[in-house]
Design an enzyme around this catalytic site. Structure first.
Site, short mmCIF file in Angstrom:
data_model
loop_
_atom_site.label_atom_id
_atom_site.label_comp_id
_atom_site.label_asym_id
_atom_site.label_seq_id
_atom_site.Cartn_x
_atom_site.Cartn_y
_atom_site.Cartn_z
N CYS A 75 0.84 -1.20 0.00
CA CYS A 75 0.00 0.00 0.00
C CYS A 75 0.88 1.25 0.00
CB CYS A 75 -0.96 0.00 1.18
SG CYS A 75 -0.26 0.60 2.73
N GLU A 76 0.41 2.24 -0.73
CA GLU A 76 1.22 3.45 -0.86
C GLU A 76 1.19 4.32 0.40
OE1 GLU A 76 -0.26 5.52 -4.25
OE2 GLU A 76 -2.04 6.30 -3.23
N HIS A 77 0.28 4.03 1.31
CA HIS A 77 0.19 4.84 2.52
C HIS A 77 1.20 4.42 3.59
CE1 HIS A 77 -4.22 5.69 1.28
NE2 HIS A 77 -3.38 6.53 0.72
N HIS A 78 1.46 3.11 3.69
CA HIS A 78 2.30 2.61 4.77
C HIS A 78 3.47 1.75 4.29
CE1 HIS A 78 -1.85 3.14 6.35
NE2 HIS A 78 -1.20 3.75 7.33
N GLN A 116 -5.70 -0.34 -3.20
CA GLN A 116 -6.40 -1.45 -3.85
C GLN A 116 -7.38 -0.98 -4.93
OE1 GLN A 116 -8.03 -4.35 -1.10
NE2 GLN A 116 -9.57 -4.99 -2.60
N HIS A 144 -5.16 -6.33 4.35
CA HIS A 144 -4.12 -5.30 4.42
C HIS A 144 -3.38 -5.35 5.74
CE1 HIS A 144 -5.50 -2.81 0.88
NE2 HIS A 144 -6.43 -3.75 0.97
N CYS A 146 -1.56 -3.14 6.96
CA CYS A 146 -1.65 -1.88 7.71
C CYS A 146 -2.92 -1.85 8.57
CB CYS A 146 -1.57 -0.67 6.77
SG CYS A 146 -2.84 -0.59 5.52
#
Ligand code: ZN
Length: 185
Positions: A75-78, A116, A144, A146
């Site tokens: 995931c690009e956030h974490h 996603q 996920h 995260c």
């Protein structure tokens, strides 16, 4: 030869208060750098090279579905993994795609940073643009890290996303057939 990302992993390991010189961690920056490169190798690939002419003329006009394609992404956030399965279906319009290529398209986009929802759309649009299909349906169910490892752990939550293009979007019966085929898998 030191991997260009190794020094960054070394900084992260030092930053969390660890000793990069202790035996167990000595080679970790190099290993982590190579692992990360592999997990993001989708950036080194493009659709044209990947498909490499594996398109075949066909007068088939029934739905083609490739079920339960395993996927692993970040995931690009974490920068934490999410993983699950993709269901990819399309209704050809003169051309069909080699079976293994569908899975490779999933891999190429999965091995980039994103969320996603975006991954689902990228796969659908890629299959559409490569085959010129009448319609494409993609559904992804994934868990996920995260969500599972951080904060309020939600260990069993699975996220489901879908993107419908063309006839899958406009025809209720096509969409139902897709959803039915997914369920029976
Ligand atoms: Zn995340």
């Amino acid at each position: 030869m030191t991997h260009p990302l190794a020094s960054h992993f070394e900084q992260i390991i030092t930053g969390i208060g660890e000793d990069v010189d202790r035996e167990g961690l000595a080679k970790t920056p190099e290993r982590a750098a190579k692992a990360f490169e592999y997990l993001t190798e989708g950036y080194q690939q493009d659709l044209g090279t990947l498909v490499n002419g594996a398109l075949f003329e066909s007068d088939l006009d029934e739905m083609i579905i490739v079920r339960n394609i395993e996927l692993y992404s970040l995931c690009e956030h974490h920068l934490l993994p999410f993983f699950g399965r993709a269901q990819v279906a399309y209704i050809p319009d003169g051309r069909v795609l080699g079976l293994s290529k569908v899975a490779r398209i999933v891999d190429m986009y999965a091995r980039r940073l994103q969320i996603q929802e975006q991954l689902t759309r990228e796969i659908a649009e890629a299959v559409q643009s490569v085959t010129g299909a009448r319609g494409v349906g993609v559904q992804i169910e994934a868990r996920h890290m995260c969500m599972m490892m951080r904060g309020v752990s939600k260990q069993n939550s699975e996220m489901s996303t879908s993107v419908m293009l063309g006839t899958f979007r406009h025809s209720q019966s096509t969409r139902n057939e897709f959803l039915q085929l997914i369920k029976s898998g």
